[in-house]
Each structure stands twice: as C-alpha cells, then as structure tokens.
Design an enzyme around this catalytic site. Structure first.
Site, PDB file in Angstrom:
ATOM      1  N   CYS A  35       9.948  26.002 -98.234  1.00 33.21           N
ATOM      2  CA  CYS A  35       8.781  25.674 -98.837  1.00 33.21           C
ATOM      3  C   CYS A  35       7.859  24.883 -97.890  1.00 33.21           C
ATOM      4  O   CYS A  35       8.453  23.700 -97.597  1.00 33.21           O
ATOM      5  CB  CYS A  35       8.944  25.189-100.310  1.00 33.21           C
TER       6      CYS A  35
ATOM      7  N   THR B  16      17.788  41.698 -76.280  1.00 35.61           N
ATOM      8  CA  THR B  16      16.886  43.063 -76.097  1.00 35.61           C
ATOM      9  C   THR B  16      18.153  44.150 -76.224  1.00 35.61           C
ATOM     10  O   THR B  16      17.828  45.108 -76.708  1.00 35.61           O
ATOM     11  CB  THR B  16      15.826  43.153 -74.849  1.00 35.61           C
TER      12      THR B  16
ATOM     13  N   ALA C  89      14.639  35.446 -75.173  1.00 39.71           N
ATOM     14  CA  ALA C  89      14.600  36.815 -75.807  1.00 39.71           C
ATOM     15  C   ALA C  89      15.277  37.657 -74.898  1.00 39.71           C
ATOM     16  O   ALA C  89      15.891  38.825 -75.647  1.00 39.71           O
ATOM     17  CB  ALA C  89      13.261  37.255 -75.960  1.00 39.71           C
TER      18      ALA C  89
ATOM     19  N   ASN D 148      17.863  36.385 -65.062  1.00 47.37           N
ATOM     20  CA  ASN D 148      16.758  36.769 -65.635  1.00 47.37           C
ATOM     21  C   ASN D 148      16.069  37.992 -64.791  1.00 47.37           C
ATOM     22  O   ASN D 148      16.310  37.852 -63.537  1.00 47.37           O
ATOM     23  CB  ASN D 148      15.943  35.968 -65.856  1.00 47.37           C
TER      24      ASN D 148
ATOM     25  N   VAL E 211      15.474  33.263 -82.485  1.00 51.49           N
ATOM     26  CA  VAL E 211      15.795  33.129 -84.018  1.00 51.49           C
ATOM     27  C   VAL E 211      16.454  34.172 -84.825  1.00 51.49           C
ATOM     28  O   VAL E 211      16.442  33.946 -86.029  1.00 51.49           O
ATOM     29  CB  VAL E 211      13.965  33.026 -84.611  1.00 51.49           C
ATOM     30  N   ASP E 212      17.104  34.750 -84.056  1.00 48.33           N
ATOM     31  CA  ASP E 212      17.906  36.008 -84.461  1.00 48.33           C
ATOM     32  C   ASP E 212      19.140  35.624 -85.155  1.00 48.33           C
ATOM     33  O   ASP E 212      19.670  36.339 -85.944  1.00 48.33           O
ATOM     34  CB  ASP E 212      17.826  37.162 -83.604  1.00 48.33           C
TER      35      ASP E 212
ATOM     36  N   HIS F 279      13.826  27.103 -81.909  1.00 52.58           N
ATOM     37  CA  HIS F 279      12.551  27.607 -82.546  1.00 52.58           C
ATOM     38  C   HIS F 279      13.007  27.761 -84.038  1.00 52.58           C
ATOM     39  O   HIS F 279      12.082  28.909 -84.361  1.00 52.58           O
ATOM     40  CB  HIS F 279      11.874  28.934 -81.658  1.00 52.58           C
TER      41      HIS F 279
ATOM     42  N   THR G  64      15.425  34.263 -70.146  1.00 52.07           N
ATOM     43  CA  THR G  64      14.032  33.428 -70.496  1.00 52.07           C
ATOM     44  C   THR G  64      13.255  33.220 -69.270  1.00 52.07           C
ATOM     45  O   THR G  64      13.871  33.112 -68.335  1.00 52.07           O
ATOM     46  CB  THR G  64      14.803  32.099 -70.986  1.00 52.07           C
TER      47      THR G  64
ATOM     48  N   CYS H 269       7.225  21.585-101.022  1.00 54.16           N
ATOM     49  CA  CYS H 269       8.528  20.701-101.257  1.00 54.16           C
ATOM     50  C   CYS H 269       9.548  20.478-100.423  1.00 54.16           C
ATOM     51  O   CYS H 269      10.710  19.867-100.571  1.00 54.16           O
ATOM     52  CB  CYS H 269       8.985  20.901-102.790  1.00 54.16           C
TER      53      CYS H 269
END
Length: 239
Positions: free
Chosen positions: A117, A14, A10, A208, A91-92, A109, A183, A120
């Site tokens: 869905c 930022t 993350a 970090n 996930v960006d 992630h 991280t 299905c």
C-alpha cells in the site's frame, strides 16, 4: 571457498517465456505508452493507469513461467555448498522457485509477487490482489486503509531499496568471481556493480548476447545462449 556473485538481468528469464522489456524488440521500445503503467507518478495520479496496470499484471507471463536451465544451474551450485549470492534486476522470483534460498537473493527492482500500500505500507500477496481483480475490482484498494495498492516492484521514478543496494555493493566488493548474466549493464546503479567488483579484484565474467559497457573490464565475455552457456560455466566451481 570462492564467493560467487551473480548479477542476473532479463536475458536469463527469456527462456522461461518472460519478455525482455528493454531489448531491441522489448515492450518499452514497441509501446512507449506502456511505460506509464509502471511509472510511479502516473500510477498514483491516474485511476485509468492503475486499472490498465492491474490488467497487465493479471495477464503477465510471470505466472506461467518456470525456472529454466540457467536458474537451475545457479540453484544447484548453491545447493552443492558453494557460497553464492544472487543479485537480480528481475522481479519474477524464478531464482527462488528454482531453489535458491530467498535470503541469498537480492531483488534490486523488487518483486512482482507481492503488493504494498502506498499509504500505510501494508503488504500482501499479489495472488490475493489478482483474485480481487478477477472478482471485479478493477483497482483494488488497500483493505486496511483504503490506500492505493501497487506491486512491490520499483517503478520508474522510485528509488531502489537502499538496504538491498548496500548489501549488493558489499557483495560485489567481497566476491572473488562476479558473473553478469543476461543484462545489458546499462541500467544504473545495478550496472555499476560489475565495475565495483572488477575494481575490487574479482574475476568479472559477462554472459550476454550483446556488447555491454563493461566488456573491456571483463576477464571473459561469453556470447553463447545463456541456457547452455551458464550451466557449463558454473561447472568450473565445484564445492
């Protein structure tokens, strides 16, 4: 030629305006109830949780974020011909937006930019789903089977995609340089990749702001701001 693996968390995003959810001032610490919005069992069982989750997605900073200097530095390295593989906990999708080919990015992630869905397994774009939310569907169902839609992110209570994890482990074992950037190296199994790389003989570099459990294994630890430190660091590896 040196294979460079980059594990991003993350902290790399930022500077693009996307908050760190797990940091000292992160959302999960400030509002523990917010975790329910991204916890699978709560999500599939409670329509109200889903409605709130869709509002959270609609209002996400991700849609306004642009890649920053760190993302661009990684993309430039790859475009220069250096063998690079990105393993990301984010996930960006900002690595891809910066220009790293999607096939060279492993999203541990999942991604916030698509939906799936739960019934299905049909997939479609998040943009399309959010258009339906804007049009008044508070909890848009799957258009094919009527099932529950969720983002293709890995929610709390879900397992990681085993193919993605296996590929990530293989890269950690094969690389000559493993850079963990932004991280905390506390979320498993992603964090273990740093140890796997070091054990396999890679030069482990950690960029970090805070200490991590793997600092003692690292050949180098950088505490400087990522947006300036990572571009400088990557200059060491010309094509």
């Amino acid at each position: 030629m040196t294979l460079i693996a980059i594990l991003s968390g993350a902290g790399i995003s930022t500077d693009s305006g996307i908050p760190d959810y797990r940091g000292p001032n992160g959302l999960w610490r400030r509002d523990p109830e917010a975790e329910k919005l991204v916890t699978y069992d709560y999500y599939v069982a409670d329509p109200d949780i889903r409605r709130r989750s869709w509002l959270m997605r609609r209002d996400s900073e991700t849609w306004h974020a642009e890649p920053n200097a760190a993302h661009h530095a990684i993309a430039a390295l790859e475009q220069a011909g250096v063998p690079v593989r990105v393993i990301t906990q984010n996930v960006d999708g900002l690595h891809q937006l910066a220009g790293v080919p999607a096939r060279k990015v492993l999203e541990l992630h999942g991604s916030a930019r698509a939906v799936v869905c739960t019934g299905c397994a049909a997939r479609s774009s998040m943009a399309e789903a959010l258009e339906r939310v804007a049009a008044g569907e508070a909890d848009p169902p799957c258009l094919l089977c009527g099932g529950i839609l969720k983002s293709t992110t890995v929610m709390f209570g879900q397992r990681l995609d085993q193919r993605v994890l296996s590929e990530s482990i293989a890269i950690a074992k094969a690389c000559e340089v493993f850079i963990a950037v932004g991280t905390s190296l506390q979320v498993q199994p992603a964090a273990s990749l740093a140890g796997i790389a070091a054990e396999a003989g890679a030069r482990l570099i950690i960029v970090n702001a805070e200490a991590t459990p793997y600092d003692e294994l690292a050949a180098e630890v950088v505490r400087e701001p990522i947006g300036t430190a990572l571009p400088e660091l990557l200059k060491r590896y010309p094509a």
